[in-house]
Scaffold this motif. Sequence first.
Motif, PDB file in Angstrom:
ATOM      1  N   LYS A 122       0.518  -1.361  -0.445  1.00  0.00           N
ATOM      2  CA  LYS A 122      -0.288   0.083   0.331  1.00  0.00           C
ATOM      3  C   LYS A 122       0.796   1.399   0.044  1.00  0.00           C
ATOM      4  N   TYR A 123       1.938   1.452   0.837  1.00  0.00           N
ATOM      5  CA  TYR A 123       3.202   2.745   0.884  1.00  0.00           C
ATOM      6  C   TYR A 123       4.603   2.477   0.257  1.00  0.00           C
ATOM      7  N   GLY A 124       4.711   1.144  -0.758  1.00  0.00           N
ATOM      8  CA  GLY A 124       5.238   1.297  -1.137  1.00  0.00           C
ATOM      9  C   GLY A 124       5.593   1.392  -2.448  1.00  0.00           C
ATOM     10  N   GLN A 125       4.433   2.213  -4.073  1.00  0.00           N
ATOM     11  CA  GLN A 125       4.115   2.315  -5.224  1.00  0.00           C
ATOM     12  C   GLN A 125       5.106   3.203  -5.204  1.00  0.00           C
ATOM     13  N   PRO A 126       5.923   2.875  -6.235  1.00  0.00           N
ATOM     14  CA  PRO A 126       6.833   3.872  -6.977  1.00  0.00           C
ATOM     15  C   PRO A 126       6.215   5.094  -7.726  1.00  0.00           C
ATOM     16  N   TYR A 127       7.271   6.418  -7.219  1.00  0.00           N
ATOM     17  CA  TYR A 127       6.943   7.576  -6.954  1.00  0.00           C
ATOM     18  C   TYR A 127       6.990   7.615  -9.021  1.00  0.00           C
ATOM     19  N   VAL A 128       5.519   8.885  -8.558  1.00  0.00           N
ATOM     20  CA  VAL A 128       5.206   8.999  -9.938  1.00  0.00           C
ATOM     21  C   VAL A 128       5.472  11.278  -9.986  1.00  0.00           C
ATOM     22  N   ASN A 129       5.692  11.475 -11.126  1.00  0.00           N
ATOM     23  CA  ASN A 129       5.874  12.511 -11.492  1.00  0.00           C
ATOM     24  C   ASN A 129       4.624  13.329 -11.547  1.00  0.00           C
ATOM     25  N   THR A 134       1.043  21.805  -8.230  1.00  0.00           N
ATOM     26  CA  THR A 134       0.262  23.114  -7.963  1.00  0.00           C
ATOM     27  C   THR A 134      -0.931  24.267  -8.396  1.00  0.00           C
ATOM     28  N   THR A 135       0.817  25.063  -8.974  1.00  0.00           N
ATOM     29  CA  THR A 135       0.595  26.512  -9.413  1.00  0.00           C
ATOM     30  C   THR A 135      -0.799  25.943 -10.675  1.00  0.00           C
ATOM     31  N   TRP A 136      -0.272  24.884 -11.608  1.00  0.00           N
ATOM     32  CA  TRP A 136      -0.825  24.974 -12.911  1.00  0.00           C
ATOM     33  C   TRP A 136      -2.888  24.603 -12.860  1.00  0.00           C
ATOM     34  N   ALA A 138      -3.786  25.594 -10.158  1.00  0.00           N
ATOM     35  CA  ALA A 138      -4.845  26.705  -8.773  1.00  0.00           C
ATOM     36  C   ALA A 138      -5.248  27.860 -10.499  1.00  0.00           C
ATOM     37  N   ALA A 139      -4.130  27.546 -11.249  1.00  0.00           N
ATOM     38  CA  ALA A 139      -4.289  28.942 -12.310  1.00  0.00           C
ATOM     39  C   ALA A 139      -5.537  28.610 -12.645  1.00  0.00           C
ATOM     40  N   VAL A 140      -5.881  27.099 -13.514  1.00  0.00           N
ATOM     41  CA  VAL A 140      -6.670  26.901 -14.088  1.00  0.00           C
ATOM     42  C   VAL A 140      -8.379  26.959 -13.284  1.00  0.00           C
ATOM     43  N   SER A 141      -7.710  26.759 -12.116  1.00  0.00           N
ATOM     44  CA  SER A 141      -9.195  26.631 -11.067  1.00  0.00           C
ATOM     45  C   SER A 141      -9.334  27.742 -11.187  1.00  0.00           C
ATOM     46  N   PHE A 142      -9.172  28.469 -10.913  1.00  0.00           N
ATOM     47  CA  PHE A 142      -9.555  30.177 -11.086  1.00  0.00           C
ATOM     48  C   PHE A 142      -9.666  30.831 -12.591  1.00  0.00           C
ATOM     49  N   VAL A 143      -8.611  30.685 -13.576  1.00  0.00           N
ATOM     50  CA  VAL A 143      -8.840  31.719 -14.402  1.00  0.00           C
ATOM     51  C   VAL A 143      -9.692  31.731 -15.110  1.00  0.00           C
ATOM     52  N   PHE A 144     -10.115  29.860 -16.473  1.00  0.00           N
ATOM     53  CA  PHE A 144     -10.998  29.610 -16.654  1.00  0.00           C
ATOM     54  C   PHE A 144     -12.453  30.281 -16.460  1.00  0.00           C
ATOM     55  N   PRO A 145     -13.408  29.662 -14.591  1.00  0.00           N
ATOM     56  CA  PRO A 145     -14.395  29.862 -14.190  1.00  0.00           C
ATOM     57  C   PRO A 145     -15.110  31.386 -13.931  1.00  0.00           C
ATOM     58  N   PHE A 146     -13.390  32.511 -14.306  1.00  0.00           N
ATOM     59  CA  PHE A 146     -13.392  34.226 -13.691  1.00  0.00           C
ATOM     60  C   PHE A 146     -13.720  34.203 -15.275  1.00  0.00           C
ATOM     61  N   LEU A 147     -13.189  33.627 -15.799  1.00  0.00           N
ATOM     62  CA  LEU A 147     -13.243  33.868 -18.014  1.00  0.00           C
ATOM     63  C   LEU A 147     -14.740  33.933 -17.704  1.00  0.00           C
ATOM     64  N   ILE A 148     -15.617  32.711 -18.587  1.00  0.00           N
ATOM     65  CA  ILE A 148     -16.312  32.150 -18.250  1.00  0.00           C
ATOM     66  C   ILE A 148     -17.901  33.680 -17.795  1.00  0.00           C
ATOM     67  N   MET A 149     -17.680  33.466 -16.721  1.00  0.00           N
ATOM     68  CA  MET A 149     -18.458  33.925 -15.321  1.00  0.00           C
ATOM     69  C   MET A 149     -18.830  35.593 -15.932  1.00  0.00           C
ATOM     70  N   SER A 150     -17.047  36.350 -16.203  1.00  0.00           N
ATOM     71  CA  SER A 150     -16.922  37.507 -16.356  1.00  0.00           C
ATOM     72  C   SER A 150     -18.058  37.897 -17.728  1.00  0.00           C
ATOM     73  N   ALA A 151     -17.929  36.410 -18.882  1.00  0.00           N
ATOM     74  CA  ALA A 151     -18.023  36.850 -20.230  1.00  0.00           C
ATOM     75  C   ALA A 151     -19.625  37.164 -20.442  1.00  0.00           C
ATOM     76  N   ILE A 152     -20.209  36.043 -19.358  1.00  0.00           N
ATOM     77  CA  ILE A 152     -22.039  36.007 -19.297  1.00  0.00           C
ATOM     78  C   ILE A 152     -21.947  37.109 -18.931  1.00  0.00           C
ATOM     79  N   SER A 153     -21.842  37.387 -17.316  1.00  0.00           N
ATOM     80  CA  SER A 153     -21.806  38.721 -17.582  1.00  0.00           C
ATOM     81  C   SER A 153     -22.120  39.861 -18.095  1.00  0.00           C
ATOM     82  N   GLY A 154     -21.108  40.109 -18.575  1.00  0.00           N
ATOM     83  CA  GLY A 154     -20.411  41.541 -19.399  1.00  0.00           C
ATOM     84  C   GLY A 154     -21.524  41.459 -20.709  1.00  0.00           C
TER      85      GLY A 154
END
Length: 217
Positions: A122-129, A134-136, A138-154
């Motif tokens: 269970k705890y000896g699985q090979p490490y996978v990159n 995390t940075t990408w 977080a960026a995708v989780s915020f930028v894409f919904p932000f653009l879609i909601m901004s376009a619809i409201s505007g």
Amino acid sequence: MAIPNLSSRDPEAIPPYRPEETAQSARLARLRRRLPTFLSSPNKPTSPSKCDRFRERLPKFRAPNPPDRPTFKEWLRRCWLDVLTQLLCVLVAFIIYLTASPLMPRYFPLYPGIHTTDWGLKYGQPYVNEYINTTWSAAVSFVFPFLIMSAISGWYFNSFWDGNAACIGLGYALATATLFQSFIKWIIGGLRPHFLSLCNPAIPPAFGGIGQGPNAM
């Protein structure tokens, strides 16, 4: 009520009976019944097609110039507390992620042949990159919904404050989720599935093992 005297009418005003016109009208009626609907009644409005109904359901976009759009100073005066709260949540989560050590110790068995046991598998699985860091993520989780909601409201609703409320709600959701995730990992988090293969902890001296992990773990 007076009853008209039909006998006093001018005989020339009464149309004569013409059997050829009656036969011609009957033939025309039969032809109309044989013709398709769009040919027999050209002036009758036709029902809209599927494409027309689909076009009617599409949103009617307008120019992105909502009448309630404020200046940047006015927006900042109204929303500074929301922005500050979200930034503080993200900052605290980032500090916990970088500096906080596990709050409780994690115990695990360690003896020769541990890698072949259920716990070791269970705890000896090979490490996978990471496929997405995390940075990408977080960026995708915020930028894409932000653009879609901004376009619809505007463009569609033509309202600045509707879009602002949606984007502020998105920021609160992501910031608080990140903060709670950091707290849960800090307080309750356990070992990763690649713990044994990455750390390779040392087997206790009673078993004569030698560790190969960092700091002779």
